[in-house]
Design an enzyme around this catalytic site. Structure first.
Site, short mmCIF file in Angstrom:
data_model
loop_
_atom_site.label_atom_id
_atom_site.label_comp_id
_atom_site.label_asym_id
_atom_site.label_seq_id
_atom_site.Cartn_x
_atom_site.Cartn_y
_atom_site.Cartn_z
N GLY A 43 0.80 -1.19 0.04
CA GLY A 43 -0.01 -0.18 0.06
C GLY A 43 0.85 1.22 -0.06
O GLY A 43 2.18 1.09 0.36
N GLN A 74 3.07 10.07 1.23
CA GLN A 74 4.27 9.28 1.35
C GLN A 74 5.15 9.75 0.11
O GLN A 74 6.29 9.34 -0.08
CB GLN A 74 4.08 7.72 1.48
CG GLN A 74 3.38 7.19 2.53
CD GLN A 74 3.32 5.60 2.63
OE1 GLN A 74 2.41 5.23 2.23
NE2 GLN A 74 4.34 5.10 3.11
N CYS A 89 6.20 -0.38 6.96
CA CYS A 89 5.83 1.06 6.17
C CYS A 89 7.09 1.68 5.24
O CYS A 89 8.09 1.48 5.78
CB CYS A 89 5.54 2.10 7.34
SG CYS A 89 5.15 3.71 6.21
N LEU A 90 6.79 1.46 4.14
CA LEU A 90 7.66 2.20 3.17
C LEU A 90 8.32 3.28 3.47
O LEU A 90 9.63 3.72 3.11
CB LEU A 90 7.23 2.34 1.55
CG LEU A 90 6.67 1.09 1.00
CD1 LEU A 90 6.25 1.26 -0.38
CD2 LEU A 90 7.73 -0.04 0.89
N HIS A 129 -3.95 1.13 7.81
CA HIS A 129 -2.73 1.63 7.82
C HIS A 129 -2.67 2.73 6.98
O HIS A 129 -2.07 4.07 7.29
CB HIS A 129 -1.68 0.76 7.75
CG HIS A 129 -0.08 1.00 7.27
ND1 HIS A 129 0.90 0.80 8.25
CD2 HIS A 129 0.50 2.12 6.41
CE1 HIS A 129 2.01 1.50 8.00
NE2 HIS A 129 1.66 2.25 6.78
N GLU A 130 -3.10 2.78 5.70
CA GLU A 130 -3.15 3.79 4.50
C GLU A 130 -3.82 4.97 5.00
O GLU A 130 -3.61 5.94 4.85
CB GLU A 130 -3.45 3.02 3.21
CG GLU A 130 -2.34 1.97 2.67
CD GLU A 130 -1.05 2.44 3.05
OE1 GLU A 130 -0.70 3.58 2.69
OE2 GLU A 130 -0.23 1.53 3.08
N HIS A 155 -2.38 7.19 7.24
CA HIS A 155 -1.54 8.21 6.67
C HIS A 155 -2.23 9.64 6.20
O HIS A 155 -1.45 10.50 6.06
CB HIS A 155 -0.91 7.64 5.43
CG HIS A 155 0.28 6.89 5.60
ND1 HIS A 155 1.51 7.24 6.17
CD2 HIS A 155 0.69 5.52 5.25
CE1 HIS A 155 2.26 6.31 6.32
NE2 HIS A 155 2.09 5.22 5.70
ZN ZN Z 1 2.74 3.15 5.80
#
Ligand code: ZN
Length: 163
Positions: free
Chosen positions: A46, A51, A88-89, A130-131, A134
């Site tokens: 995701g 991000q 997380c990226l 999670h997304e 953000h």
């Molecule tokens: Zn993330």
């Protein structure tokens, strides 16, 4: 399409609240394409617009069931609980244990601004939560039970013969 640079923990853009998308402009279509390409390039499940430095309510997700584009997504119902590892990226090389709902119901718009609804379970429910966090400037690291830990990348620890 192009890869976008992923912002990492500490970048103030990750702590801001994103604005609602009112119209799908060519520029935002390009953003969606770039987010998908960037997510796949990084082997993520995701990615949220902040991000890549864009404060719009857009996320892309693929937990192995094909790409999903969620514009202005809202969780309308949650049920149950699951506890598991999350990464997380924007926090490369780390993971931590987070408790999330087992099931979520979601309302969103697709990339053509058409409304749709779905129910997500297990990994997809975790990815959605999670997304969507953000989009409100919330990083999973603030929800970790205990400590973050390092992710050991097996490819990197293998002995590679030098040329
Ligand atoms: Zn993330």
């Amino acid at each position: 399409m192009a890869l976008r640079q992923i912002r990492t923990l500490g970048d103030p853009v990750l702590e801001k609240t994103c604005r609602t998308v009112k119209e799908m402009t060519p520029r935002l279509r390009e953003l969606v394409d770039d987010m998908l390409e960037t997510m796949y390039d990084q082997d993520g499940v995701g990615l949220a617009a902040p991000q890549v430095g864009v404060l719009r309510r857009i996320v892309v997700i693929d937990v192995g069931e094909g790409p999903m584009v969620l514009v202005n997504p809202v969780i309308t119902e949650t049920e149950g609980e699951q506890t598991g590892q999350e990464g997380c990226l924007s926090v490369p090389g780390k993971a931590g244990e987070v408790t999330r709902p087992e099931t979520v119901k979601v309302q969103a718009l697709d990339r053509d601004m058409q409304p749709f609804e779905f129910e997500a379970h297990e990994l997809l429910a975790r990815a959605v939560c999670h997304e969507l966090d953000h989009l409100d400037g919330v990083m999973y690291v603030s929800k970790v039970n205990g400590e973050l830990h390092d992710v050991v990348n097996e490819e990197e620890t293998e002995e590679v013969p030098e040329d």
